[in-house]
Design a protein around this motif. Structure first.
Motif, PDB file in Angstrom:
ATOM      1  N   SER A  17       0.832  -1.213   0.000  1.00  0.00           N
ATOM      2  CA  SER A  17       0.000   0.000   0.000  1.00  0.00           C
ATOM      3  C   SER A  17       0.862   1.256   0.000  1.00  0.00           C
ATOM      4  CB  SER A  17      -0.912  -0.003   1.227  1.00  0.00           C
ATOM      5  OG  SER A  17      -0.141   0.043   2.419  1.00  0.00           O
ATOM      6  N   ILE A  18       2.077   1.158   0.587  1.00  0.00           N
ATOM      7  CA  ILE A  18       2.984   2.310   0.588  1.00  0.00           C
ATOM      8  C   ILE A  18       3.688   2.453  -0.744  1.00  0.00           C
ATOM      9  CG2 ILE A  18       5.068   3.284   1.634  1.00  0.00           C
ATOM     10  CD1 ILE A  18       4.254   2.024   4.275  1.00  0.00           C
ATOM     11  N   THR A  19       4.224   1.334  -1.254  1.00  0.00           N
ATOM     12  CA  THR A  19       5.059   1.403  -2.467  1.00  0.00           C
ATOM     13  C   THR A  19       4.258   1.590  -3.742  1.00  0.00           C
ATOM     14  OG1 THR A  19       5.057  -1.014  -2.565  1.00  0.00           O
ATOM     15  CG2 THR A  19       6.905   0.040  -1.429  1.00  0.00           C
ATOM     16  N   TYR A  20       3.041   1.026  -3.800  1.00  0.00           N
ATOM     17  CA  TYR A  20       2.277   1.095  -5.037  1.00  0.00           C
ATOM     18  C   TYR A  20       1.153   2.130  -5.006  1.00  0.00           C
ATOM     19  CZ  TYR A  20       4.620  -3.012  -6.874  1.00  0.00           C
ATOM     20  OH  TYR A  20       5.572  -3.884  -7.354  1.00  0.00           O
ATOM     21  N   TYR A  21       0.910   2.719  -3.843  1.00  0.00           N
ATOM     22  CA  TYR A  21      -0.127   3.753  -3.776  1.00  0.00           C
ATOM     23  C   TYR A  21       0.434   5.080  -3.267  1.00  0.00           C
ATOM     24  CZ  TYR A  21      -4.382   6.284  -2.612  1.00  0.00           C
ATOM     25  OH  TYR A  21      -5.362   7.250  -2.526  1.00  0.00           O
ATOM     26  N   PHE A  35       2.478  12.086   1.997  1.00  0.00           N
ATOM     27  CA  PHE A  35       3.089  10.761   1.990  1.00  0.00           C
ATOM     28  C   PHE A  35       3.415  10.301   3.408  1.00  0.00           C
ATOM     29  CE2 PHE A  35       7.079   8.349   2.210  1.00  0.00           C
ATOM     30  CZ  PHE A  35       6.679   7.182   1.576  1.00  0.00           C
ATOM     31  N   PHE A  36       4.077  11.156   4.173  1.00  0.00           N
ATOM     32  CA  PHE A  36       4.456  10.756   5.532  1.00  0.00           C
ATOM     33  C   PHE A  36       3.226  10.538   6.414  1.00  0.00           C
ATOM     34  CE2 PHE A  36       8.570  12.782   4.361  1.00  0.00           C
ATOM     35  CZ  PHE A  36       9.360  11.656   4.548  1.00  0.00           C
ATOM     36  N   ALA A  37       2.185  11.324   6.204  1.00  0.00           N
ATOM     37  CA  ALA A  37       0.947  11.111   6.962  1.00  0.00           C
ATOM     38  C   ALA A  37       0.329   9.761   6.610  1.00  0.00           C
ATOM     39  CB  ALA A  37      -0.043  12.242   6.673  1.00  0.00           C
ATOM     40  N   GLY A  38       0.283   9.447   5.321  1.00  0.00           N
ATOM     41  CA  GLY A  38      -0.275   8.164   4.908  1.00  0.00           C
ATOM     42  C   GLY A  38       0.563   6.995   5.394  1.00  0.00           C
TER      43      GLY A  38
END
Length: 302
Positions: A17-21, A35-38
């Motif tokens: 979910s981090i690398t592809y979204y 990005f850091f929040a997600g």
């Protein structure tokens, strides 16, 4: 061992979910706070699921399954694994991006070279049509011969020099034809010497580089004086290195700015930077009555 595999797969799914979204949607678009929040929310979700679901199921009745060790301990267990997994994807994306950049730079260089070479042909044609026009007005008997020599040189420029590199012997042959064309125009108003060492091996060179310096030499001398023209041109090859020397005289009162800084010379300097980075030495010296160009060029064999 089975438990470790389960946790690794769980971390892997969360990392996706981090690398592809998050990374394509926010990080690569320079939306760093989003990005850091997600990513923080994903890590928190991973810790909650791990502590409240996975560990009670996999380690029932144990201290690990019943107690929460604290946020710092959980982070030390989750973050290194997820960072490593994300690093693989980030590195792969960086490699793909670099490949795209390299391909784009190659395309830009090829387009720039094509543009620079396309400027050389009109430049040569413009200069020589002016000379041909003056001979036609004088009804010179050498006009047909000049036209014939011009057509040969133009044929080479337009059709045979489209490649990025051409055989050195072919280039020198056309260089000789080019010099003959200008010698027809000088007639008995001066001397032109063209010396070429015997070249045994097959080498390749970028086309239409040397011709620009020779054209400038003829233009310097003819524009500044009508008699006593002296042009010396030599080409030598030593240990895969081409040494080109072109020297011409001119009248001191004649300004060289229009020719020394003309479109042809600018283009050839740019082409040398693109095609022979750190493989050439170009020296241009202007004395009281002489103008000298020295080019040292590392060549490759065919």
């Amino acid at each position: 061992m089975t438990h470790k595999v389960i946790f690794l797969l769980f971390y892997g799914v969360a990392t996706v979910s981090i690398t592809y979204y998050l990374m394509p949607r926010f990080l690569y678009k320079k939306k760093y706070w989003q990005f850091f929040a997600g990513a923080t929310l994903v890590v928190i979700a991973v810790i909650i699921v791990e502590e409240m679901v996975l560990e009670p199921i996999l380690y029932p009745g144990t201290r690990r399954g019943n107690e929460f060790p604290g946020i710092y301990v959980s982070l030390l267990g989750v973050l290194p694994v997820m960072c490593i997994l994300s690093g693989f994807k980030f590195g792969w994306d960086a490699l793909k991006k670099q490949a795209q950049i390299d391909e784009l730079q190659t395309t830009i260089q090829e387009s720039e070279l094509q543009f620079l070479r396309s400027q050389i042909n009109p430049h040569f044609l413009f200069n020589n049509l002016n000379n041909l026009y003056s001979y036609a007005l004088q009804e010179s008997p050498k006009t047909p011969e000049i036209i014939l020599e011009m057509s040969g040189v133009l044929r080479y420029m337009l059709y045979e020099s489209k490649e990025q590199f051409v055989p050195l012997k072919k280039e020198l042959e056309q260089l000789n034809n080019f010099i003959l064309l200008y010698k027809l125009q000088i007639e008995d108003r001066g001397e032109v010497h063209f010396d070429v060492d015997k070249i045994e091996d097959e080498y390749k060179i970028a086309p239409l580089i040397l011709i620009v310096f020779i054209e400038n030499a003829f233009k310097h001398s003819q524009s500044g004086q009508s008699t006593d023209i002296k042009i010396d041109i030599s080409v030598k090859l030593k240990n895969d290195t081409l040494e080109f020397l072109c020297k011409n005289n001119y009248e001191p009162g004649f300004s060289l700015d229009s020719v020394a800084k003309g479109i042809g010379l600018k283009n050839v300097k740019k082409r040398l930077e693109i095609l022979y980075p750190k493989k050439y030495i170009l020296q241009i010296d202007e004395a009281d009555k002489s103008y000298t160009v020295y080019l040292k060029l590392e060549l490759e064999k065919v």
